[in-house]
Design a protein around this motif. Structure first.
Motif, mmCIF file in Angstrom:
data_model
loop_
_atom_site.group_PDB
_atom_site.id
_atom_site.type_symbol
_atom_site.label_atom_id
_atom_site.label_comp_id
_atom_site.label_asym_id
_atom_site.label_seq_id
_atom_site.Cartn_x
_atom_site.Cartn_y
_atom_site.Cartn_z
ATOM 1 N N HIS A 16 0.841 -1.187 0.000
ATOM 2 C CA HIS A 16 0.000 0.000 0.000
ATOM 3 C C HIS A 16 0.878 1.240 0.000
ATOM 4 O O HIS A 16 1.899 1.291 0.680
ATOM 5 C CB HIS A 16 -0.908 0.024 1.235
ATOM 6 N N GLY A 17 0.459 2.251 -0.749
ATOM 7 C CA GLY A 17 1.181 3.512 -0.730
ATOM 8 C C GLY A 17 1.027 4.268 -2.033
ATOM 9 O O GLY A 17 0.689 3.712 -3.076
ATOM 10 N N VAL A 18 1.291 5.548 -1.953
ATOM 11 C CA VAL A 18 1.176 6.442 -3.098
ATOM 12 C C VAL A 18 2.388 6.311 -4.024
ATOM 13 O O VAL A 18 2.267 6.386 -5.240
ATOM 14 C CB VAL A 18 1.019 7.906 -2.618
ATOM 15 N N PHE A 19 3.548 6.078 -3.426
ATOM 16 C CA PHE A 19 4.778 6.076 -4.211
ATOM 17 C C PHE A 19 5.023 4.712 -4.847
ATOM 18 O O PHE A 19 4.702 3.667 -4.266
ATOM 19 C CB PHE A 19 5.969 6.483 -3.338
ATOM 20 N N GLN A 20 5.623 4.732 -6.028
ATOM 21 C CA GLN A 20 5.861 3.516 -6.794
ATOM 22 C C GLN A 20 6.668 2.493 -5.994
ATOM 23 O O GLN A 20 6.380 1.298 -6.040
ATOM 24 C CB GLN A 20 6.578 3.850 -8.101
ATOM 25 N N GLU A 22 6.678 1.936 -2.857
ATOM 26 C CA GLU A 22 5.835 1.290 -1.850
ATOM 27 C C GLU A 22 5.020 0.152 -2.459
ATOM 28 O O GLU A 22 4.890 -0.918 -1.876
ATOM 29 C CB GLU A 22 4.898 2.303 -1.202
ATOM 30 N N SER A 23 4.477 0.402 -3.648
ATOM 31 C CA SER A 23 3.661 -0.627 -4.287
ATOM 32 C C SER A 23 4.511 -1.703 -4.949
ATOM 33 O O SER A 23 4.019 -2.784 -5.243
ATOM 34 C CB SER A 23 2.699 0.001 -5.296
ATOM 35 N N ARG A 69 -4.867 -3.760 -2.863
ATOM 36 C CA ARG A 69 -3.856 -2.716 -2.753
ATOM 37 C C ARG A 69 -4.547 -1.364 -2.666
ATOM 38 O O ARG A 69 -5.513 -1.106 -3.385
ATOM 39 C CB ARG A 69 -2.918 -2.729 -3.951
ATOM 40 N N ARG A 71 -3.799 2.965 -2.269
ATOM 41 C CA ARG A 71 -2.856 4.072 -2.303
ATOM 42 C C ARG A 71 -2.757 4.706 -0.918
ATOM 43 O O ARG A 71 -1.692 5.130 -0.508
ATOM 44 C CB ARG A 71 -3.296 5.114 -3.335
ATOM 45 N N LEU A 72 -3.872 4.770 -0.225
ATOM 46 C CA LEU A 72 -3.932 5.431 1.078
ATOM 47 C C LEU A 72 -4.290 4.432 2.166
ATOM 48 O O LEU A 72 -5.167 3.569 1.966
ATOM 49 C CB LEU A 72 -4.981 6.544 1.069
ATOM 50 N N GLU A 74 -5.955 5.243 4.571
ATOM 51 C CA GLU A 74 -7.343 5.597 4.858
ATOM 52 C C GLU A 74 -8.299 4.640 4.144
ATOM 53 O O GLU A 74 -9.301 4.204 4.711
ATOM 54 C CB GLU A 74 -7.635 7.041 4.436
ATOM 55 N N LYS A 100 2.025 2.466 10.057
ATOM 56 C CA LYS A 100 2.926 2.341 8.909
ATOM 57 C C LYS A 100 4.316 2.796 9.355
ATOM 58 O O LYS A 100 4.694 3.952 9.175
ATOM 59 C CB LYS A 100 2.379 3.199 7.766
#
Length: 121
Positions: A16-20, A22-23, A69, A71-72, A74, A100
């Protein structure tokens, strides 16, 4: 309601995450939840059918966190709360906390966390 069942810091490895990164690389998350429900009948009768099975609730949390998966965090927290409320009708409210510890920030931190509470409507 003052009756609660809590499970603390379920460790999952997820993407999970906004940045590449992280995913792509993934990271560890800790997920906790507290279910509010009436436990009087379960306690008086020593009857599992009058309560919720926290092992099964934990299975739901791990499934959501590892099979989807987000992005946030939340979005992860909202989905976990919804799944627990839908899957366990005796639960009146659920609080979900996501930690996190490897959040990509430029400062030394212990963890980033969020906590939500959702009630049955």
């Amino acid at each position: 309601m003052t009756d609660k069942i809590s499970v603390q810091r379920i460790a999952v490895f997820a993407y999970h995450g906004v940045f590449q990164e992280e995913s792509k690389l993934g990271q560890r998350f800790y997920i906790s939840f507290t279910a509010e429900l009436d436990l009087k009948a379960a306690g008086q009768n020593d009857d599992l059918s009058k309560t919720v099975h926290y092992g099964e609730m934990t299975d739901v949390v791990v499934r959501v966190a590892t099979m989807q998966r987000f992005r946030l965090i939340e979005g992860l927290a909202e989905t976990i709360a919804r799944e627990l409320l839908e899957g366990f009708p005796l639960v009146d409210a659920i609080t979900v906390k996501i930690e996190k510890p490897a959040a990509p920030v430029t400062h030394v931190i212990d963890t980033v966390s969020l906590e939500i509470t959702r009630r049955r409507s």
